[in-house]
Design an enzyme around this catalytic site. Structure first.
Site, PDB file in Angstrom:
ATOM      1  N   HIS A 186     -12.922   8.487   1.889  1.00  0.00           N
ATOM      2  CA  HIS A 186     -12.508   7.073   2.033  1.00  0.00           C
ATOM      3  C   HIS A 186     -12.481   6.707   3.466  1.00  0.00           C
ATOM      4  O   HIS A 186     -12.484   7.612   4.272  1.00  0.00           O
ATOM      5  CB  HIS A 186     -11.026   6.524   1.134  1.00  0.00           C
ATOM      6  CG  HIS A 186     -10.004   6.942   2.021  1.00  0.00           C
ATOM      7  ND1 HIS A 186      -8.870   6.338   2.227  1.00  0.00           N
ATOM      8  CD2 HIS A 186      -9.668   8.406   2.643  1.00  0.00           C
ATOM      9  CE1 HIS A 186      -8.049   6.960   2.924  1.00  0.00           C
ATOM     10  NE2 HIS A 186      -7.907   8.358   3.007  1.00  0.00           N
ATOM     11  N   CYS A 192      -6.905   7.511   8.664  1.00  0.00           N
ATOM     12  CA  CYS A 192      -6.000   8.307   7.599  1.00  0.00           C
ATOM     13  C   CYS A 192      -6.167   9.553   8.407  1.00  0.00           C
ATOM     14  O   CYS A 192      -7.337   9.957   9.015  1.00  0.00           O
ATOM     15  CB  CYS A 192      -6.788   8.356   6.285  1.00  0.00           C
ATOM     16  SG  CYS A 192      -6.022   9.472   5.148  1.00  0.00           S
ATOM     17  N   GLN A 237      -1.709   6.111  -4.486  1.00  0.00           N
ATOM     18  CA  GLN A 237      -1.284   4.821  -5.109  1.00  0.00           C
ATOM     19  C   GLN A 237      -2.116   3.949  -6.081  1.00  0.00           C
ATOM     20  O   GLN A 237      -3.250   4.050  -6.046  1.00  0.00           O
ATOM     21  CB  GLN A 237      -1.261   4.264  -3.741  1.00  0.00           C
ATOM     22  CG  GLN A 237      -0.236   4.613  -2.669  1.00  0.00           C
ATOM     23  CD  GLN A 237      -0.265   3.784  -1.324  1.00  0.00           C
ATOM     24  OE1 GLN A 237      -0.725   2.558  -1.199  1.00  0.00           O
ATOM     25  NE2 GLN A 237      -0.173   4.429  -0.210  1.00  0.00           N
ATOM     26  N   SER A 287      -0.972   1.688   1.930  1.00  0.00           N
ATOM     27  CA  SER A 287      -1.537   2.150   3.119  1.00  0.00           C
ATOM     28  C   SER A 287      -2.335   1.241   4.228  1.00  0.00           C
ATOM     29  O   SER A 287      -2.151   1.409   5.386  1.00  0.00           O
ATOM     30  CB  SER A 287      -2.164   3.503   2.846  1.00  0.00           C
ATOM     31  OG  SER A 287      -1.429   4.251   2.429  1.00  0.00           O
ATOM     32  N   HIS A 296      -9.013  -0.047   2.424  1.00  0.00           N
ATOM     33  CA  HIS A 296     -10.032   0.930   2.214  1.00  0.00           C
ATOM     34  C   HIS A 296     -11.193   0.687   1.711  1.00  0.00           C
ATOM     35  O   HIS A 296     -11.469  -0.323   0.876  1.00  0.00           O
ATOM     36  CB  HIS A 296      -9.366   2.147   0.976  1.00  0.00           C
ATOM     37  CG  HIS A 296      -7.868   2.369   1.033  1.00  0.00           C
ATOM     38  ND1 HIS A 296      -7.662   3.789   1.461  1.00  0.00           N
ATOM     39  CD2 HIS A 296      -7.036   1.539   0.817  1.00  0.00           C
ATOM     40  CE1 HIS A 296      -6.324   3.643   1.460  1.00  0.00           C
ATOM     41  NE2 HIS A 296      -5.893   2.477   0.932  1.00  0.00           N
TER      42      HIS A 296
END
Length: 120
Positions: free
Chosen positions: A9, A70, A88, A111, A114
Site C-alpha cells: 500500500h 507508513c 482497520q 491512518s 491509501h
C-alpha cells in the site's frame, strides 16, 4: 473471509490521520488537507493506468518506497499476509474485495488515505 491476503500500500497521511506524522520523514502532516492527499494519490492512479502484472507491482512498490508515510515504505509498502481483524475495517474490507493483481481506488482509514494493491 477466513483466508489471508497480502497487500502493498501507499499511505498519504493528512490532518485527519490519527497519528499525523510521516513514518518516512518524521514530519507532521497536521497541515495537509485530506483533499491534497487525495489529489496526490490520484496522480499515482493515473501513473499506474495501463500497467498490470509485475510491471504494476514494481511501479507501485517503487512509488510506495519513495512516498508512503507508513513504516512499510522500507519494504515497498509490503504489509505481508494478514487476515480478518488484523487491519482497520475500511482497509481490510478494501483489501479483501480486491482480486490478486488488482489495485484499489482511494481508501480512507483512521491512518490516512491509501492506495492498495493485492499481491496474493
Amino acid at each position: 473471509m477466513s483466508k489471508k491476503v497480502r497487500c502493498v500500500h501507499l499511505l498519504c497521511k493528512h490532518a485527519k490521520s490519527r497519528n499525523p506524522e510521516s513514518r518516512r520523514t518524521g514530519e507532521s502532516t497536521k497541515e495537509i488537507p485530506v483533499e491534497d492527499a487525495h489529489k496526490e494519490l490520484q496522480k499515482y492512479i493515473d501513473e499506474f493506468k495501463g500497467l498490470e502484472g509485475q510491471k504494476l507491482v514494481d511501479a507501485f512498490c517503487a512509488a510506495a518506497q519513495k512516498r508512503s508515510d507508513c513504516g512499510s515504505y522500507r519494504k515497498g509498502g509490503d504489509l505481508g499476509f494478514f487476515g480478518p481483524g488484523e487491519m482497520q475495517k475500511a482497509f481490510e474490507d478494501a483489501s479483501f474485495a480486491l482480486e490478486v493483481g488488482q489495485m484499489s481506488g482511494i481508501v480512507d482509514s483512521d491512518s490516512g488515505s491509501h492506495l492498495i494493491l493485492r499481491i496474493a
